[in-house]
Design a protein around this motif. Structure first.
Motif, mmCIF file in Angstrom:
data_model
loop_
_atom_site.group_PDB
_atom_site.id
_atom_site.type_symbol
_atom_site.label_atom_id
_atom_site.label_comp_id
_atom_site.label_asym_id
_atom_site.label_seq_id
_atom_site.Cartn_x
_atom_site.Cartn_y
_atom_site.Cartn_z
ATOM 1 N N GLU A 1 9.340 54.431 75.829
ATOM 2 C CA GLU A 1 9.524 55.746 76.556
ATOM 3 C C GLU A 1 8.464 56.586 76.738
ATOM 4 O OE1 GLU A 1 12.921 57.813 75.379
ATOM 5 O OE2 GLU A 1 12.666 59.575 76.413
ATOM 6 N N ASP A 2 7.584 56.660 75.486
ATOM 7 C CA ASP A 2 6.262 57.287 75.549
ATOM 8 C C ASP A 2 5.316 56.819 76.674
ATOM 9 O OD1 ASP A 2 7.117 59.140 73.749
ATOM 10 O OD2 ASP A 2 5.829 58.138 72.054
ATOM 11 N N SER B 1 16.872 54.395 79.742
ATOM 12 C CA SER B 1 17.064 54.625 78.368
ATOM 13 C C SER B 1 16.652 53.509 77.588
ATOM 14 C CB SER B 1 18.658 54.726 78.283
ATOM 15 O OG SER B 1 19.253 53.869 78.749
ATOM 16 N N SER C 1 15.143 51.444 74.419
ATOM 17 C CA SER C 1 15.699 51.388 73.080
ATOM 18 C C SER C 1 14.505 51.713 72.260
ATOM 19 C CB SER C 1 16.252 50.066 72.684
ATOM 20 O OG SER C 1 15.448 49.154 72.557
ATOM 21 N N GLN C 2 13.169 51.767 72.634
ATOM 22 C CA GLN C 2 12.171 52.009 71.603
ATOM 23 C C GLN C 2 11.103 53.301 72.119
ATOM 24 O OE1 GLN C 2 11.394 50.252 68.824
ATOM 25 N NE2 GLN C 2 13.128 49.101 69.583
ATOM 26 N N GLN C 3 10.900 54.147 71.080
ATOM 27 C CA GLN C 3 10.331 55.500 71.462
ATOM 28 C C GLN C 3 8.952 55.139 72.269
ATOM 29 O OE1 GLN C 3 11.563 58.472 70.910
ATOM 30 N NE2 GLN C 3 9.778 59.284 72.079
ATOM 31 N N ARG D 1 2.974 59.424 78.424
ATOM 32 C CA ARG D 1 2.732 60.260 77.405
ATOM 33 C C ARG D 1 1.441 59.572 76.745
ATOM 34 N NH1 ARG D 1 7.646 63.157 76.395
ATOM 35 N NH2 ARG D 1 8.671 61.204 75.812
#
Ligand SMILES: Nc1ncnc2c1ncn2[C@@H]1O[C@H](COP(=O)(O)OP(=O)(O)OP(=O)(O)O)[C@@H](O)[C@H]1O
Ligand SMILES: [Mg+2]
Length: 270
Positions: free
Chosen positions: A262-263, A255, A257-259, A268
């Motif tokens: 995660e990407d 998890s 905290s920054q998009q 991605r």
């Protein structure tokens, strides 16, 4: 026998506090405003897309960056209360305390396996007796998990080893000068999966004694070997790399905290 070298423990794992670090190549700001704590006795992974400044940042931690003409650093990197960039600090001594292992195994091809292990010690102008040298070769190769494979051929050239063995030889060479910190820039990217696992196991063992910072493009590797992960990113060509976030590796991979983290982690981009 692990010899006196192992027991003396002349090195100590150390933590590094980086504060407001800017890293330049001439006028080009390559890495901007990094602050982070690198914990002792742990593995810190640096991840992020190509060109975001991972290698550049890593090289500032042992003052290897400044050997490039025009390259400079602003800010602080404090190890054990001492700013590595203070005026009275000798960069050669910093490089002894903070060792480095590179992407491609680079043993000295004309030197034997044993001579390779001792090469860094000799560069530091240390005079050691033959028996101390033998002990140091053995304890360093033991620590690098290579001893059993090479103990009967120490006089053979370093280049006679497989890629994975050569990388462990380079780790033994780095360890032989008893650094406090080991920096590794994509140490497994030239290795096959079996050798990669051997190096990863080795990192997990070495973190009992050393502070380890490793750059990797392999997300599984970061997740497997590191305790803390730092994600760097770049907003576009010509822009500086920045530290986006840093956390426990389990948190970063479950998890963040920054998009952007995660990407990147989920593949991605990058
Ligand atoms: N010797 C150099 N002189 C000038 N610019 C450099 C030099 N080395 C790197 N750079 C630039 O600094 C930026 C960061 O490069 P760096 O090699 O640190 O990225 P990286 O994150 O390690 O990339 P990769 O994942 O591809 O290894 C890039 O824009 C790169 O072109
Ligand atoms: Mg790099």
């Amino acid at each position: 026998m692990l010899g006196a070298a192992k027991k003396e423990r002349l090195h100590m794992s150390k933590r590094i506090e980086v504060n407001d670090l800017n890293v330049y190549y001439g006028d080009f700001l390559a890495v901007e405003d990094v602050s982070m704590t690198i914990e002792a006795r742990s593995v810190t992974a640096l991840i992020g897309p190509s060109g975001c400044g991972k290698s550049t940042f890593l090289r500032t931690l042992n003052r290897m960056h400044e050997v490039i003409p025009g390259a400079r650093v602003q800010g602080k990197a404090v190890m054990d209360g001492q700013n590595l960039y203070a005026d009275d600090v000798d960069p050669v001594e910093v490089r002894r305390q903070v060792g480095m292992v590179f992407q491609r195994p680079n043993p000295f091809p004309t030197m034997s396996i044993a001579e390779n292990v001792l090469a860094g010690v000799k560069l530091n102008n240390k005079r050691i007796s033959k028996s101390d040298a033998n002990d140091l070769v053995e304890s360093s190769l033991q620590a690098a998990n290579l001893w059993n494979e090479v103990k009967d051929r120490l006089a053979r050239p370093g280049s006679s080893l497989s890629g994975g063995q050569q990388q462990r030889l380079c780790i033994a060479r780095a360890i032989a000068v008893r650094p406090d910190v080991l920096l590794m820039d994509e140490p497994c990217s030239a290795l096959d999966p079996i050798s990669t696992l051997a190096i990863e196991d080795l990192m997990s063992e070495l973190k009992n004694d050393y502070t380890i910072v490793v750059v990797t493009h392999n997300m599984q590797q970061a997740a497997r070997v590191s305790d803390r992960t730092a994600f760097f990113n770049i907003a576009g060509t010509g822009k500086p790399g920045r530290l986006i976030e840093m956390d426990d590796t389990s948190t970063m991979f479950s998890s963040p905290s920054q998009q952007a983290t995660e990407d990147y982690i989920s593949g991605r981009f990058g």
